[in-house]
Write a protein that holds these residues in place. Structure first.
Motif, short mmCIF file in Angstrom:
data_model
loop_
_atom_site.label_atom_id
_atom_site.label_comp_id
_atom_site.label_asym_id
_atom_site.label_seq_id
_atom_site.Cartn_x
_atom_site.Cartn_y
_atom_site.Cartn_z
N PHE A 1 -20.80 65.93 69.25
CA PHE A 1 -19.39 65.57 69.36
C PHE A 1 -19.24 64.62 70.54
O PHE A 1 -19.79 64.88 71.61
CB PHE A 1 -18.51 66.81 69.57
CG PHE A 1 -18.62 67.80 68.45
CD1 PHE A 1 -17.72 67.75 67.39
CD2 PHE A 1 -19.62 68.76 68.43
CE1 PHE A 1 -17.83 68.65 66.33
CE2 PHE A 1 -19.73 69.66 67.38
CZ PHE A 1 -18.83 69.60 66.33
N ARG A 2 -18.47 63.53 70.36
CA ARG A 2 -18.31 62.53 71.41
C ARG A 2 -17.24 62.91 72.43
O ARG A 2 -17.06 62.23 73.42
CB ARG A 2 -17.94 61.17 70.80
CG ARG A 2 -19.03 60.49 70.02
CD ARG A 2 -20.14 59.91 70.88
NE ARG A 2 -19.70 59.01 71.92
CZ ARG A 2 -19.62 57.70 71.82
NH1 ARG A 2 -19.95 57.11 70.71
NH2 ARG A 2 -19.20 56.98 72.83
N SER A 3 -16.51 64.01 72.17
CA SER A 3 -15.48 64.43 73.12
C SER A 3 -15.17 65.91 72.91
O SER A 3 -15.44 66.47 71.85
CB SER A 3 -14.20 63.61 72.94
OG SER A 3 -13.59 63.94 71.71
N GLY A 4 -14.55 66.48 73.95
CA GLY A 4 -14.09 67.86 73.82
C GLY A 4 -13.02 67.98 72.76
O GLY A 4 -12.97 68.97 72.01
N THR A 5 -12.17 66.97 72.67
CA THR A 5 -11.11 66.96 71.66
C THR A 5 -11.70 66.99 70.26
O THR A 5 -11.20 67.70 69.38
CB THR A 5 -10.20 65.74 71.85
OG1 THR A 5 -9.67 65.76 73.18
CG2 THR A 5 -9.06 65.73 70.86
N ALA A 6 -12.78 66.23 70.03
CA ALA A 6 -13.42 66.21 68.71
C ALA A 6 -13.94 67.60 68.35
O ALA A 6 -13.79 68.06 67.21
CB ALA A 6 -14.56 65.19 68.68
N LEU A 7 -14.52 68.30 69.32
CA LEU A 7 -14.99 69.66 69.06
C LEU A 7 -13.82 70.59 68.76
O LEU A 7 -13.86 71.36 67.80
CB LEU A 7 -15.80 70.18 70.25
CG LEU A 7 -16.26 71.64 70.15
CD1 LEU A 7 -17.27 71.82 69.02
CD2 LEU A 7 -16.86 72.10 71.46
N LEU A 8 -12.78 70.51 69.56
CA LEU A 8 -11.62 71.38 69.35
C LEU A 8 -10.95 71.07 68.01
O LEU A 8 -10.49 71.98 67.32
CB LEU A 8 -10.63 71.24 70.50
CG LEU A 8 -11.13 71.76 71.85
CD1 LEU A 8 -10.16 71.39 72.96
CD2 LEU A 8 -11.39 73.27 71.82
N ASN A 9 -10.89 69.79 67.63
CA ASN A 9 -10.31 69.41 66.34
C ASN A 9 -11.14 69.92 65.17
O ASN A 9 -10.62 70.06 64.06
CB ASN A 9 -10.13 67.89 66.24
CG ASN A 9 -8.99 67.40 67.10
OD1 ASN A 9 -8.14 68.17 67.54
ND2 ASN A 9 -8.98 66.11 67.37
N ALA A 10 -12.41 70.18 65.42
CA ALA A 10 -13.28 70.76 64.39
C ALA A 10 -13.12 72.28 64.38
O ALA A 10 -13.94 72.99 63.81
CB ALA A 10 -14.74 70.36 64.64
N GLY A 11 -12.08 72.78 65.02
CA GLY A 11 -11.81 74.21 65.04
C GLY A 11 -12.74 74.96 65.97
O GLY A 11 -13.02 76.14 65.77
N GLY A 12 -13.23 74.29 67.02
CA GLY A 12 -14.19 74.92 67.91
C GLY A 12 -15.56 74.95 67.26
O GLY A 12 -16.52 75.42 67.83
#
Length: 138
Positions: free
Chosen positions: A46-57
């Motif tokens: 994941f290129r960002s924390g937001t991308a990980l969080l948007n993937a539902g963690g």
């Protein structure tokens, strides 16, 4: 022969732990993917924390490896957010910007370990293996 194939296929999922790597630097993501896959891990990046969080963690992780310094959300904040939804999966923080308080702040957010860049080779692999083993035997 069929028995050997089916026997061989079964253990691949439990024996191939999945590591989720979050870093805004594409070169670091690529090198960590290569390092971890070469060592037998399944890897999602994941290129960002937001991308990980948007993937539902991103459920299914056996371990998270998270960069500390990212533009959207730093690694300690991300670890704290992950703890709210996934309190069990180990988190390892990687950083090229250590300070005297980072370990204490990371531990307070539930981070298992802090590894300094550029020492992301066998040192990181050992810590990931240990974190996953400790988690599975907890």
């Amino acid at each position: 022969m069929i028995e050997v194939s089916s026997h061989h296929a079964r253990p691949s999922s439990p024996t191939k732990p999945t590591v989720y790597v979050v870093d805004d630097d594409a070169a670091v993501l690529g090198s960590l993917r290569f390092l971890l896959e070469t060592d037998g891990f399944a890897v999602r990046t994941f290129r960002s924390g937001t991308a990980l969080l948007n993937a539902g963690g991103a459920p299914g992780a056996d371990c998270y490896v998270i960069d500390y310094k990212m533009p959207d959300i730093n690694g300690i904040e991300l670890a704290g957010r992950l703890r709210q939804s996934d309190g069990e999966t180990p988190v390892i923080l990687i950083t090229g910007y250590p300070d005297e308080n980072i370990s204490a702040r990371a531990a307070a957010a539930g981070v298992k370990d802090v590894v300094l860049k550029p020492l992301l080779d066998e040192n990181l692999l050992k810590r990931i293996r240990r974190a996953i083993q400790d988690h599975r035997h907890a």
